[in-house]
Write a protein that holds these residues in place. Structure first.
Motif, PDB file in Angstrom:
ATOM      1  N   ASP A   1      -2.062   6.417   4.279  1.00  0.00           N
ATOM      2  CA  ASP A   1      -2.457   7.628   5.022  1.00  0.00           C
ATOM      3  C   ASP A   1      -1.767   8.853   4.428  1.00  0.00           C
ATOM      4  O   ASP A   1      -2.372   9.917   4.302  1.00  0.00           O
ATOM      5  CB  ASP A   1      -2.073   7.500   6.507  1.00  0.00           C
ATOM      6  N   LYS A   2      -0.481   8.665   4.050  1.00  0.00           N
ATOM      7  CA  LYS A   2       0.280   9.792   3.481  1.00  0.00           C
ATOM      8  C   LYS A   2      -0.411  10.306   2.213  1.00  0.00           C
ATOM      9  O   LYS A   2      -0.543  11.512   2.017  1.00  0.00           O
ATOM     10  CB  LYS A   2       1.693   9.293   3.143  1.00  0.00           C
ATOM     11  N   PHE A   3      -0.897   9.378   1.392  1.00  0.00           N
ATOM     12  CA  PHE A   3      -1.592   9.786   0.160  1.00  0.00           C
ATOM     13  C   PHE A   3      -2.902  10.490   0.513  1.00  0.00           C
ATOM     14  O   PHE A   3      -3.223  11.549  -0.031  1.00  0.00           O
ATOM     15  CB  PHE A   3      -1.854   8.568  -0.734  1.00  0.00           C
ATOM     16  N   LEU A   4      -3.663   9.881   1.448  1.00  0.00           N
ATOM     17  CA  LEU A   4      -4.983  10.445   1.792  1.00  0.00           C
ATOM     18  C   LEU A   4      -4.852  11.844   2.390  1.00  0.00           C
ATOM     19  O   LEU A   4      -5.722  12.694   2.199  1.00  0.00           O
ATOM     20  CB  LEU A   4      -5.732   9.504   2.733  1.00  0.00           C
ATOM     21  N   GLU A   5      -3.731  12.068   3.099  1.00  0.00           N
ATOM     22  CA  GLU A   5      -3.525  13.390   3.707  1.00  0.00           C
ATOM     23  C   GLU A   5      -3.330  14.487   2.656  1.00  0.00           C
ATOM     24  O   GLU A   5      -3.429  15.672   2.964  1.00  0.00           O
ATOM     25  CB  GLU A   5      -2.306  13.354   4.644  1.00  0.00           C
TER      26      GLU A   5
ATOM     27  N   LYS B   1       0.837  -1.210   0.000  1.00  0.00           N
ATOM     28  CA  LYS B   1       0.000   0.000   0.000  1.00  0.00           C
ATOM     29  C   LYS B   1       0.870   1.258   0.000  1.00  0.00           C
ATOM     30  O   LYS B   1       0.651   2.183  -0.774  1.00  0.00           O
ATOM     31  CB  LYS B   1      -0.883  -0.036   1.259  1.00  0.00           C
ATOM     32  N   ASN B   2       1.917   1.244   0.870  1.00  0.00           N
ATOM     33  CA  ASN B   2       2.778   2.427   0.973  1.00  0.00           C
ATOM     34  C   ASN B   2       3.616   2.623  -0.288  1.00  0.00           C
ATOM     35  O   ASN B   2       3.721   3.735  -0.810  1.00  0.00           O
ATOM     36  CB  ASN B   2       3.700   2.321   2.197  1.00  0.00           C
ATOM     37  N   ILE B   3       4.172   1.514  -0.818  1.00  0.00           N
ATOM     38  CA  ILE B   3       5.016   1.628  -2.023  1.00  0.00           C
ATOM     39  C   ILE B   3       4.176   2.143  -3.189  1.00  0.00           C
ATOM     40  O   ILE B   3       4.564   3.067  -3.914  1.00  0.00           O
ATOM     41  CB  ILE B   3       5.646   0.253  -2.390  1.00  0.00           C
ATOM     42  N   ASN B   4       2.992   1.541  -3.364  1.00  0.00           N
ATOM     43  CA  ASN B   4       2.165   1.920  -4.524  1.00  0.00           C
ATOM     44  C   ASN B   4       1.614   3.342  -4.385  1.00  0.00           C
ATOM     45  O   ASN B   4       1.530   4.077  -5.374  1.00  0.00           O
ATOM     46  CB  ASN B   4       1.036   0.896  -4.705  1.00  0.00           C
ATOM     47  N   SER B   5       1.265   3.727  -3.178  1.00  0.00           N
ATOM     48  CA  SER B   5       0.774   5.093  -2.974  1.00  0.00           C
ATOM     49  C   SER B   5       1.901   6.102  -3.200  1.00  0.00           C
ATOM     50  O   SER B   5       1.679   7.179  -3.763  1.00  0.00           O
ATOM     51  CB  SER B   5       0.199   5.252  -1.563  1.00  0.00           C
TER      52      SER B   5
END
Ligand SMILES: C[S@@+](CC[C@H](N)C(=O)[O-])C[C@H]1O[C@@H](n2cnc3c(N)ncnc32)[C@H](O)[C@@H]1O
Length: 155
Positions: free
Chosen positions: A111-115, A50-54
């Motif tokens: 979360d980083k992307f959503l922020e 999730k983190n890598i792809n975001s």
């Protein structure tokens, strides 16, 4: 006007490829339409994927800072076809208008992307597989142009 879809992976089923290409051709009569496919990481733990792809998305979106970014997200506000059309209609008279629709990774957005707080659109409270969703998004973009131009299209 330019419309892009940023998504993950390639369509690998003939029926998805044919359906998507049909709508892509129809949309191209109204606007420049482009699909940007990112390579999805899926072999690690879900949270890592999730983190890598975001992060991949975040990097790619830096190229499109002059675009309106619309993030397709099942967990967000439901949009009717008419409400979705109004997003495009707001831009349609601007020759330089540029919109990017994002179809997210299989494990969701970090979360980083959503922020980053991009505008989010849901087509209803059902999770659709990303290849099918790509076809549905293209159909809704095409439908939006038929509505905007008052053209006949089956209901
Ligand atoms: C397989 S889904 C991923 C679902 C993921 N578990 C989540 O909760 O975001 C892949 C992508 O398809 C899109 N998608 C699928 N169903 C959708 C819906 N009903 N509304 C809006 N987007 C949808 C979203 O962009 C999503 O990120």
């Amino acid at each position: 006007m330019n419309i892009k879809i940023i998504c993950f992976g390639k369509l690998d089923k003939k029926f998805f490829i044919e359906s998507f290409n049909e709508y892509a051709n129809r949309i191209s009569k109204y606007v420049n339409f482009q699909v940007i496919q990112l390579k999805e990481e899926y072999q690690k733990e879900d949270i890592v994927n999730k983190n890598i792809n975001s992060d991949l998305l975040i990097e790619k979106l830096k190229w499109f800072s002059d675009h309106e970014i619309i993030c397709m997200d099942v967990n967000s506000k439901n949009y009717s076809t008419e409400e979705f059309t109004s997003i495009i209609e707001t831009n349609k008279n601007l020759k330089q208008a540029k919109i990017v629709f994002i179809i997210g990774p299989s494990d969701g957005y970090s979360d980083k992307f959503l922020e980053l707080n991009y505008k989010k659109v849901s087509f209803g409270n059902i999770t659709l597989p990303h290849q099918l969703f790509r076809v549905i998004l293209a159909e809704q973009i095409y439908r939006a142009f038929k509505i905007i131009n008052n053209e006949k299209y089956h209901k």
